[in-house]
Design a protein around this motif. Sequence first.
Motif, mmCIF file in Angstrom:
data_model
loop_
_atom_site.group_PDB
_atom_site.id
_atom_site.type_symbol
_atom_site.label_atom_id
_atom_site.label_comp_id
_atom_site.label_asym_id
_atom_site.label_seq_id
_atom_site.Cartn_x
_atom_site.Cartn_y
_atom_site.Cartn_z
ATOM 1 N N PRO A 297 0.773 -1.242 0.000
ATOM 2 C CA PRO A 297 0.000 0.000 0.000
ATOM 3 C C PRO A 297 0.804 1.291 0.000
ATOM 4 C CG PRO A 297 -0.048 -1.018 2.168
ATOM 5 C CD PRO A 297 0.607 -1.998 1.260
ATOM 6 N N ASP A 298 1.949 1.396 0.686
ATOM 7 C CA ASP A 298 2.582 2.721 0.775
ATOM 8 C C ASP A 298 4.088 2.614 0.553
ATOM 9 O OD1 ASP A 298 3.463 1.619 3.098
ATOM 10 O OD2 ASP A 298 3.268 3.454 4.254
ATOM 11 N N VAL A 299 4.755 3.765 0.657
ATOM 12 C CA VAL A 299 6.155 3.843 0.237
ATOM 13 C C VAL A 299 7.054 2.987 1.126
ATOM 14 C CG1 VAL A 299 6.520 5.934 1.585
ATOM 15 C CG2 VAL A 299 8.011 5.435 -0.322
ATOM 16 N N TYR A 300 6.733 2.893 2.429
ATOM 17 C CA TYR A 300 7.625 2.139 3.322
ATOM 18 C C TYR A 300 7.563 0.645 3.032
ATOM 19 C CZ TYR A 300 7.638 6.524 5.816
ATOM 20 O OH TYR A 300 7.767 7.828 6.137
ATOM 21 N N THR A 301 6.342 0.117 2.902
ATOM 22 C CA THR A 301 6.233 -1.315 2.639
ATOM 23 C C THR A 301 6.779 -1.641 1.252
ATOM 24 O OG1 THR A 301 3.973 -0.828 2.027
ATOM 25 C CG2 THR A 301 4.320 -1.773 4.172
ATOM 26 N N ARG A 302 6.563 -0.722 0.308
ATOM 27 C CA ARG A 302 7.085 -0.982 -1.038
ATOM 28 C C ARG A 302 8.596 -0.978 -1.056
ATOM 29 N NH1 ARG A 302 2.954 2.527 -4.746
ATOM 30 N NH2 ARG A 302 1.249 1.050 -4.603
ATOM 31 N N ALA B 98 11.437 9.795 2.899
ATOM 32 C CA ALA B 98 9.982 9.789 3.029
ATOM 33 C C ALA B 98 9.572 10.173 4.439
ATOM 34 C CB ALA B 98 9.439 8.409 2.676
ATOM 35 N N ILE C 87 5.688 11.615 5.652
ATOM 36 C CA ILE C 87 4.719 10.656 5.136
ATOM 37 C C ILE C 87 4.399 9.650 6.235
ATOM 38 C CG2 ILE C 87 4.333 8.843 3.439
ATOM 39 C CD1 ILE C 87 6.161 10.381 1.564
ATOM 40 N N GLU C 88 3.114 9.501 6.541
ATOM 41 C CA GLU C 88 2.707 8.600 7.613
ATOM 42 C C GLU C 88 2.726 7.166 7.115
ATOM 43 O OE1 GLU C 88 1.803 9.263 10.816
ATOM 44 O OE2 GLU C 88 2.468 11.326 10.495
ATOM 45 N N PRO C 89 3.237 6.224 7.924
ATOM 46 C CA PRO C 89 3.199 4.811 7.522
ATOM 47 C C PRO C 89 1.756 4.305 7.466
ATOM 48 C CG PRO C 89 4.749 5.151 9.309
ATOM 49 C CD PRO C 89 3.991 6.419 9.148
ATOM 50 N N TRP C 90 1.505 3.423 6.523
ATOM 51 C CA TRP C 90 0.175 2.834 6.378
ATOM 52 C C TRP C 90 -0.065 1.876 7.524
ATOM 53 C CZ3 TRP C 90 -1.323 -2.285 5.716
ATOM 54 C CH2 TRP C 90 -2.637 -2.492 5.270
ATOM 55 N N GLY D 69 -6.843 1.716 6.161
ATOM 56 C CA GLY D 69 -6.980 1.516 4.727
ATOM 57 C C GLY D 69 -7.854 0.307 4.412
#
Lengths: 104, 182
Positions: A30-35, A89, A94-97, A102
């Motif tokens: 879903p978001d930049v950290y997990t990606r 990030a 940017i907040e972690p998902w 979500g």
Amino acid sequence: MTPAEWGIVALALAGAFFGGVAAVGLVRLPDVYTRSHAASKSDTLGAILTVAAAALALQSGLSTAKSVFLLLFMFITNPTAAHAVARAAQDQGIEPWTADEGDD
Amino acid sequence: MSTDDAGRNAGDADGAAGPDAADSPDADGDEAAPGLYVESTIIMTTVRLVSPFILTFALFIMFHGADTPGGGFQGGVIAGSVVMMLAFAYGIDSTRQWLDGRVIAALASGGVYVFVGIGLGAIALGGQFLQYAEYEALFGHAIKYAIELVELSIGAIVAAVAIGLFFLLAAGFDHAIEEDPS
């Protein structure tokens, strides 16, 4: 096939598998950290396994040495780049998902 | 951090950003200090460890371009990427202070001068532009040395242009803000 060839095939297949895992993670998460987590860990492992297969397959001194250097520097720089992206990030706020916010 | 600065500058130009500017005096004080804006030990250590190898690799690519894939353009881009990496690790402003704009301009124009000089030197010796064989009378293996020199000069041009473009892009936002009111 000789044992060395079996090893090359196994390494290349494992590298392709982890590369595919990284690609799926990059698309589905879903978001930049997990990606960046998926892209750094699985992608590094996949690239390293593939380069190791190439190093085994080349079997000549200089090319194998170059592949080993490539492997070494990929092992150092790839996670560092992911760290830099995640840090930038976080610096941008940017907040972690999280699971409860979500639906998609 | 640069967005904060830009926002402040734009606010001053508008003359209507009093509360915004008063909100974060501490952050502004921190950002005023140049350099070390990332302060990540991991990134700084990796860059320090890897930079010499990348520069060596860039030179290897430049020198090997004559008979293997590679050459001045690729090697120059790799050499320029070292400076961008330093900028990401240690801050763009401190890297710009460390690497003066005159050095970059000298690299780019010096590369052009070396390239054109080698090319025109062949004409002066009675050949055509960049006809390296004309130098054989002066010293041995002239063709190889001339090719490597031309590759090095191309690499210097490409590296300098890449670094200069990077610095210009990094500075462009502030300049755009400055030019806006006038």
